[in-house]
Design a protein around this motif. Sequence first.
Motif, PDB file in Angstrom:
ATOM      1  N   ALA A   1       0.830  -1.203   0.000  1.00 44.06           N
ATOM      2  CA  ALA A   1       0.000   0.000   0.000  1.00 44.06           C
ATOM      3  C   ALA A   1       0.866   1.255   0.000  1.00 44.06           C
ATOM      4  O   ALA A   1       0.585   2.241  -0.706  1.00 44.06           O
ATOM      5  N   ARG A   2       1.940   1.224   0.776  1.00 42.91           N
ATOM      6  CA  ARG A   2       2.851   2.374   0.830  1.00 42.91           C
ATOM      7  C   ARG A   2       3.516   2.605  -0.520  1.00 42.91           C
ATOM      8  O   ARG A   2       3.636   3.744  -0.993  1.00 42.91           O
TER       9      ARG A   2
ATOM     10  N   PHE B   1      -6.690   6.622  -1.177  1.00 47.62           N
ATOM     11  CA  PHE B   1      -6.566   7.262  -2.470  1.00 47.62           C
ATOM     12  C   PHE B   1      -6.915   6.324  -3.623  1.00 47.62           C
ATOM     13  O   PHE B   1      -6.747   6.681  -4.775  1.00 47.62           O
ATOM     14  N   SER B   2      -7.386   5.112  -3.290  1.00 46.10           N
ATOM     15  CA  SER B   2      -7.694   4.150  -4.350  1.00 46.10           C
ATOM     16  C   SER B   2      -9.087   4.371  -4.915  1.00 46.10           C
ATOM     17  O   SER B   2      -9.472   3.742  -5.901  1.00 46.10           O
TER      18      SER B   2
ATOM     19  N   ARG C   1      -6.948   1.442   0.421  1.00 44.15           N
ATOM     20  CA  ARG C   1      -6.209   2.704   0.489  1.00 44.15           C
ATOM     21  C   ARG C   1      -7.154   3.891   0.272  1.00 44.15           C
ATOM     22  O   ARG C   1      -8.040   3.834  -0.584  1.00 44.15           O
TER      23      ARG C   1
ATOM     24  N   ASP D   1       1.023   4.052  -2.966  1.00 41.23           N
ATOM     25  CA  ASP D   1       0.817   5.483  -2.701  1.00 41.23           C
ATOM     26  C   ASP D   1       1.932   6.330  -3.298  1.00 41.23           C
ATOM     27  O   ASP D   1       1.725   7.501  -3.646  1.00 41.23           O
TER      28      ASP D   1
END
Length: 254
Positions: free
Chosen positions: A225-226, A252-253, A250, A229
């Motif tokens: 995930a990091r 922002f997904s 996430r 991003d």
Amino acid sequence: MIFTPTEVIGHRGAGRGTVGGVLENTPASFAAAAAAGASWVEVDVRRSADDVLLVHHDAALPDGRPVVDLPAAESRAAGLATLDEAIEAVPPHIGLDVDVKTVMEDAVDAPARRTMALLLPHLRRHARSRPLFVCSFDPAALLAVRREAPEVATAWMPFVRNPLDQAVAGAAGLGCQAVAIDARSFGLAGDAPRPGRRSVGYTVDLAHRAGLQVLSWCPSPVDSARFADAGMDALVVDDVPGVVAALRERPFSR
């Protein structure tokens, strides 16, 4: 462009070792990765003594016999699948990440018997019908693809914990479309900062400016995930459902 960020690649299928009751680099593992949400599967390819392409990560069978020293029938009796059998198990909409395991004998055997010579017809055929790219630790394998099958994308895979600067510059110098970097080279969640190591975001941005897409092997769901991003293009993972869920969750997904 190989990927529409951020895509999930099943490492050796559904993950290294035995995952969910299926062994890595088997047709069952490739099918399981696709069912779990991977959009690609990584397939490790090496040659037998009688010039058959088999799917296996390590140079030797568990009993220590080198795969390249054995007729394909002996390796198949030990549970190895052929490349054709492996690809047949992968749904046609799922991409193939072909990890080429060249061998020392490729330096001296007749050119027609070398790993890349055996693999090139498969690459040309399947590149016409599905997403496909080639990765390898061996720069010579990638140069052979660029020379003999330029329609096939390549990704250089520097070795374990390879410094980021060498990885990105090396892949660009080889004319690859992507660079595949060990997650530990970026620094895992919780690692102490390392002086001089660029951030994930800086590395991905610079690689993109160099015309490279970036993938990493093998981040955890948290690191996946990091990395996503930070704009990473693809992730080669052992926990396909865990990473798929982490990417979906996430903020922002959406």
